[in-house]
Design a protein around this motif. Sequence first.
Motif, PDB file in Angstrom:
ATOM      1  N   PRO A 253     -71.287 -29.002  40.569  1.00  0.00           N
ATOM      2  CA  PRO A 253     -72.489 -29.796  40.847  1.00  0.00           C
ATOM      3  C   PRO A 253     -73.743 -29.060  40.406  1.00  0.00           C
ATOM      4  O   PRO A 253     -73.749 -27.851  40.198  1.00  0.00           O
ATOM      5  N   GLY A 254     -74.825 -29.823  40.260  1.00  0.00           N
ATOM      6  CA  GLY A 254     -76.078 -29.184  39.882  1.00  0.00           C
ATOM      7  C   GLY A 254     -77.035 -30.139  39.213  1.00  0.00           C
ATOM      8  O   GLY A 254     -77.089 -31.331  39.526  1.00  0.00           O
ATOM      9  N   LEU A 255     -77.760 -29.613  38.242  1.00  0.00           N
ATOM     10  CA  LEU A 255     -78.811 -30.364  37.584  1.00  0.00           C
ATOM     11  C   LEU A 255     -78.280 -31.334  36.532  1.00  0.00           C
ATOM     12  O   LEU A 255     -79.010 -32.187  36.028  1.00  0.00           O
ATOM     13  N   GLY A 256     -77.014 -31.219  36.192  1.00  0.00           N
ATOM     14  CA  GLY A 256     -76.432 -32.142  35.234  1.00  0.00           C
ATOM     15  C   GLY A 256     -76.445 -31.607  33.823  1.00  0.00           C
ATOM     16  O   GLY A 256     -76.919 -30.510  33.553  1.00  0.00           O
ATOM     17  N   PHE A 257     -75.925 -32.394  32.899  1.00  0.00           N
ATOM     18  CA  PHE A 257     -75.775 -31.948  31.518  1.00  0.00           C
ATOM     19  C   PHE A 257     -76.953 -32.408  30.670  1.00  0.00           C
ATOM     20  O   PHE A 257     -77.662 -33.359  30.989  1.00  0.00           O
ATOM     21  N   GLY A 258     -77.157 -31.679  29.569  1.00  0.00           N
ATOM     22  CA  GLY A 258     -78.189 -32.021  28.602  1.00  0.00           C
ATOM     23  C   GLY A 258     -77.744 -31.564  27.235  1.00  0.00           C
ATOM     24  O   GLY A 258     -76.549 -31.499  26.946  1.00  0.00           O
ATOM     25  N   GLY A 259     -78.691 -31.214  26.384  1.00  0.00           N
ATOM     26  CA  GLY A 259     -78.356 -30.720  25.058  1.00  0.00           C
ATOM     27  C   GLY A 259     -78.233 -31.822  24.036  1.00  0.00           C
ATOM     28  O   GLY A 259     -78.550 -32.988  24.285  1.00  0.00           O
ATOM     29  N   SER A 260     -77.716 -31.425  22.883  1.00  0.00           N
ATOM     30  CA  SER A 260     -77.678 -32.336  21.737  1.00  0.00           C
ATOM     31  C   SER A 260     -76.370 -33.099  21.626  1.00  0.00           C
ATOM     32  O   SER A 260     -76.194 -33.865  20.672  1.00  0.00           O
ATOM     33  N   CYS A 261     -75.440 -32.914  22.574  1.00  0.00           N
ATOM     34  CA  CYS A 261     -74.125 -33.551  22.425  1.00  0.00           C
ATOM     35  C   CYS A 261     -73.824 -34.586  23.510  1.00  0.00           C
ATOM     36  O   CYS A 261     -73.835 -35.784  23.240  1.00  0.00           O
ATOM     37  N   LEU A 262     -73.549 -34.122  24.727  1.00  0.00           N
ATOM     38  CA  LEU A 262     -73.028 -35.041  25.742  1.00  0.00           C
ATOM     39  C   LEU A 262     -73.912 -36.264  25.971  1.00  0.00           C
ATOM     40  O   LEU A 262     -73.408 -37.397  25.957  1.00  0.00           O
ATOM     41  N   PRO A 263     -75.220 -36.115  26.196  1.00  0.00           N
ATOM     42  CA  PRO A 263     -76.002 -37.325  26.489  1.00  0.00           C
ATOM     43  C   PRO A 263     -75.966 -38.347  25.357  1.00  0.00           C
ATOM     44  O   PRO A 263     -75.694 -39.534  25.583  1.00  0.00           O
ATOM     45  N   LYS A 264     -76.228 -37.893  24.137  1.00  0.00           N
ATOM     46  CA  LYS A 264     -76.279 -38.865  23.024  1.00  0.00           C
ATOM     47  C   LYS A 264     -74.886 -39.357  22.655  1.00  0.00           C
ATOM     48  O   LYS A 264     -74.728 -40.492  22.196  1.00  0.00           O
ATOM     49  N   ASP A 265     -73.850 -38.536  22.873  1.00  0.00           N
ATOM     50  CA  ASP A 265     -72.500 -38.963  22.512  1.00  0.00           C
ATOM     51  C   ASP A 265     -71.996 -40.090  23.409  1.00  0.00           C
ATOM     52  O   ASP A 265     -71.380 -41.051  22.929  1.00  0.00           O
ATOM     53  N   ILE A 266     -72.254 -39.982  24.722  1.00  0.00           N
ATOM     54  CA  ILE A 266     -71.757 -41.053  25.598  1.00  0.00           C
ATOM     55  C   ILE A 266     -72.545 -42.341  25.360  1.00  0.00           C
ATOM     56  O   ILE A 266     -71.993 -43.442  25.457  1.00  0.00           O
ATOM     57  N   ARG A 267     -73.826 -42.216  25.037  1.00  0.00           N
ATOM     58  CA  ARG A 267     -74.612 -43.423  24.732  1.00  0.00           C
ATOM     59  C   ARG A 267     -74.131 -44.068  23.440  1.00  0.00           C
ATOM     60  O   ARG A 267     -73.980 -45.300  23.362  1.00  0.00           O
ATOM     61  N   GLY A 326     -76.908 -18.917  27.095  1.00  0.00           N
ATOM     62  CA  GLY A 326     -76.260 -18.521  25.853  1.00  0.00           C
ATOM     63  C   GLY A 326     -76.767 -19.247  24.639  1.00  0.00           C
ATOM     64  O   GLY A 326     -76.183 -19.150  23.568  1.00  0.00           O
ATOM     65  N   SER A 327     -77.867 -19.990  24.779  1.00  0.00           N
ATOM     66  CA  SER A 327     -78.399 -20.788  23.682  1.00  0.00           C
ATOM     67  C   SER A 327     -79.918 -20.798  23.749  1.00  0.00           C
ATOM     68  O   SER A 327     -80.499 -20.634  24.834  1.00  0.00           O
ATOM     69  N   ASP A 328     -80.564 -21.006  22.598  1.00  0.00           N
ATOM     70  CA  ASP A 328     -82.010 -21.223  22.599  1.00  0.00           C
ATOM     71  C   ASP A 328     -82.349 -22.689  22.331  1.00  0.00           C
ATOM     72  O   ASP A 328     -83.470 -23.031  21.993  1.00  0.00           O
ATOM     73  N   ASP A 329     -81.375 -23.556  22.506  1.00  0.00           N
ATOM     74  CA  ASP A 329     -81.527 -24.997  22.248  1.00  0.00           C
ATOM     75  C   ASP A 329     -82.204 -25.658  23.449  1.00  0.00           C
ATOM     76  O   ASP A 329     -81.731 -25.529  24.587  1.00  0.00           O
ATOM     77  N   VAL A 330     -83.286 -26.369  23.196  1.00  0.00           N
ATOM     78  CA  VAL A 330     -84.004 -27.036  24.286  1.00  0.00           C
ATOM     79  C   VAL A 330     -83.949 -28.557  24.147  1.00  0.00           C
ATOM     80  O   VAL A 330     -84.645 -29.274  24.872  1.00  0.00           O
ATOM     81  N   ARG A 331     -83.105 -29.058  23.263  1.00  0.00           N
ATOM     82  CA  ARG A 331     -82.992 -30.506  23.103  1.00  0.00           C
ATOM     83  C   ARG A 331     -82.427 -31.135  24.370  1.00  0.00           C
ATOM     84  O   ARG A 331     -81.398 -30.723  24.869  1.00  0.00           O
ATOM     85  N   ASP A 332     -83.124 -32.137  24.880  1.00  0.00           N
ATOM     86  CA  ASP A 332     -82.739 -32.831  26.118  1.00  0.00           C
ATOM     87  C   ASP A 332     -82.400 -31.835  27.217  1.00  0.00           C
ATOM     88  O   ASP A 332     -81.382 -31.961  27.903  1.00  0.00           O
ATOM     89  N   SER A 333     -83.249 -30.831  27.395  1.00  0.00           N
ATOM     90  CA  SER A 333     -83.028 -29.813  28.419  1.00  0.00           C
ATOM     91  C   SER A 333     -83.370 -30.358  29.797  1.00  0.00           C
ATOM     92  O   SER A 333     -84.518 -30.742  30.051  1.00  0.00           O
ATOM     93  N   PRO A 334     -82.412 -30.387  30.733  1.00  0.00           N
ATOM     94  CA  PRO A 334     -82.740 -30.809  32.097  1.00  0.00           C
ATOM     95  C   PRO A 334     -83.817 -29.927  32.725  1.00  0.00           C
ATOM     96  O   PRO A 334     -84.666 -30.412  33.474  1.00  0.00           O
ATOM     97  N   ALA A 335     -83.784 -28.625  32.428  1.00  0.00           N
ATOM     98  CA  ALA A 335     -84.770 -27.705  32.998  1.00  0.00           C
ATOM     99  C   ALA A 335     -86.183 -28.091  32.585  1.00  0.00           C
ATOM    100  O   ALA A 335     -87.111 -28.133  33.413  1.00  0.00           O
ATOM    101  N   LEU A 336     -86.378 -28.365  31.313  1.00  0.00           N
ATOM    102  CA  LEU A 336     -87.716 -28.721  30.837  1.00  0.00           C
ATOM    103  C   LEU A 336     -88.130 -30.106  31.309  1.00  0.00           C
ATOM    104  O   LEU A 336     -89.318 -30.367  31.533  1.00  0.00           O
ATOM    105  N   ALA A 337     -87.158 -31.002  31.468  1.00  0.00           N
ATOM    106  CA  ALA A 337     -87.489 -32.326  32.011  1.00  0.00           C
ATOM    107  C   ALA A 337     -88.035 -32.194  33.428  1.00  0.00           C
ATOM    108  O   ALA A 337     -89.009 -32.864  33.800  1.00  0.00           O
ATOM    109  N   VAL A 338     -87.422 -31.323  34.229  1.00  0.00           N
ATOM    110  CA  VAL A 338     -87.900 -31.082  35.599  1.00  0.00           C
ATOM    111  C   VAL A 338     -89.268 -30.413  35.556  1.00  0.00           C
ATOM    112  O   VAL A 338     -90.188 -30.792  36.299  1.00  0.00           O
ATOM    113  N   ALA A 339     -89.424 -29.407  34.691  1.00  0.00           N
ATOM    114  CA  ALA A 339     -90.705 -28.706  34.600  1.00  0.00           C
ATOM    115  C   ALA A 339     -91.836 -29.669  34.241  1.00  0.00           C
ATOM    116  O   ALA A 339     -92.928 -29.626  34.834  1.00  0.00           O
TER     117      ALA A 339
END
Length: 437
Positions: A253-267, A326-339
Motif C-alpha cells: 500500500p501507499g501513494l500508488g504507481f506513476g511513471g511512464s508505463c503503468l498509468p498510460k498502459d492501462i489507459r 533508482g530513477s531520475d524519471d519524474v513523468r507522472d510522479s505521484p510525489a510531484l503531483a502531491v507537492a
Amino acid sequence: MRLTVIGTGYVGAVHAACMAHIGHQVLGVDVDPDRIAALTAGRPPFYEPGLAGMLKRTVDAGRLRFSTSVAEAVRFATMHFVCVGTPQLPGADAADLRHVEAAVERLAAHLPGGAESVLVVGKSTVPVGTAERLAGRLGTAADVAWNPEFLREGRAVQDTMCPQRIVVGVPTARAEARLREVYAPLTAVGVPFIATDPATAELVKLASNSFLATKISFINAMAEICDGTGADVLTLAEAMGADPRIGPRFLVPGLGFGGSCLPKDIRAFAARAEELGLGESVAFLRQIDEINTRQRRRTVELAERLVAGSFPGRRVAVLGAAFKPGSDDVRDSPALAVAEAVRGRGAQVCVHDPEAADNARVAHPALRFAPDVTKTCDRADVVLHLTEWPQYRELDPVALASVVRTPAIVDARHTLDPKAWQAAGWTLCAPGRPRLG
C-alpha cells in the motif's frame, strides 16, 4: 550478430548496451544529436544504475556505437529493434504511436524491396494489432516481430541481463530462429524463451502491467477500508501475501504507481479494447486508474490533518520527486503531483530528491528545491515521505526533529520505522494504519 536499436531512450539505450555486452555488434540510432553525442562519449542521458559502466565498456570495446542515420543502420545490419516511446495521446487515453510509425517509415525508406532477410523487431509497448498493421506497411521489405520489454526503471540493466522471461511474437520460423540466436547467451543460462504470434506478444506486456496495477490498487483500496475501520493494512497485506495463490509482491500500500508505463498502459489497453468492441472485458481498469489517482488526494488530506486543516502559510517538506527510487524519471510522479497539490492549497513547499531534482525543477518550476534533507526540512510544519529512496529510510528521526518546526510526518510509502519515529517525538501518519504519536 549485427543489429541496430532505433531509439535510445530508457529502453533503447539499455537494450543496446546489454546486447553489446553479451557479444553482439550494435548500432544505436536516434534523431537527437545531443543524445547521440552523450552516448558516444559513454554518458547515459538519464540516471539508471549500472548503465554508465556498461555503456563505457562496450563503446570502448568497439561493440557499440551510435548514429543519427537510419540509412547507416540499414547498411549496418538486417535486424532492427524499434525502441521508441509510446506516450499517451494528448487529450485521450489511447497510445500515441507517431514515434513507432515514424521509425518504421524511416526504415522503409531505406530498405530494398523484397529483402526477406530483414527483420524489424518492436520492443515498444503498443496496442494489440500494431505489428500486423506495420507488417502490412512494410510488405515484402521485412518481417515484423514483437519482443516486449519488461524493464523496471532503476533495475533495467539487471532485468535485461537476467530477465524472468523473453517473449517474442514472430510471423515465421525464420524470425524465431534469428531471435533465438540473439538471446542465446541468456537462454543458455536458463532464461525461458516464449515464442508466440505477434498479437499475443503485444498483449503479454499490456496484460502483465494491468495485473500489476490491479494488485497495487487493490491493496490501496483495502487501505481506505482500513482507515475507515481502524484495521492495519500492513498486517492485512502480510496475511494476504502469505497465501501462495496471492503472494506478497506488489501487494504494497501507499501513494500508488506513476511513471511512464503503468498509468498510460492501462489507459491505452482500455481504449484499444473499446475500439475493438471489447471494452466490457477490461472496464475494471478504469476503476483501477481512479483508485490509483485517489491515493494522491488522500495523501494531501492526511498532510492537511497534520497542519490542523489549513495549508496557507505552512512549510511543507517533500522527500522524493522521482516516480520511484533508482530513477531520475519524474513523468507522472505521484510525489510531484502531491507537492503541487499542497502548493496549490497555499503551502510553502520545498522538495528534495537525490537524483531527480534537476528534472523535477524543469517540469515543476513553481516548486522550491533544496540540495539536502536538512535544508528541505528546515522549520517544516509537516514532512511528506513520498518516494522510498533508501537514504530516507535511514534518516535519524531524533536529529531531524531538531530541524523541523513541528515533528509530524506522512509516510506515504510505508518504509519508515514507526516506533523509532514515535520514540523521537514524531506524529506519524500512513495510509491504512493507525496514527502514531
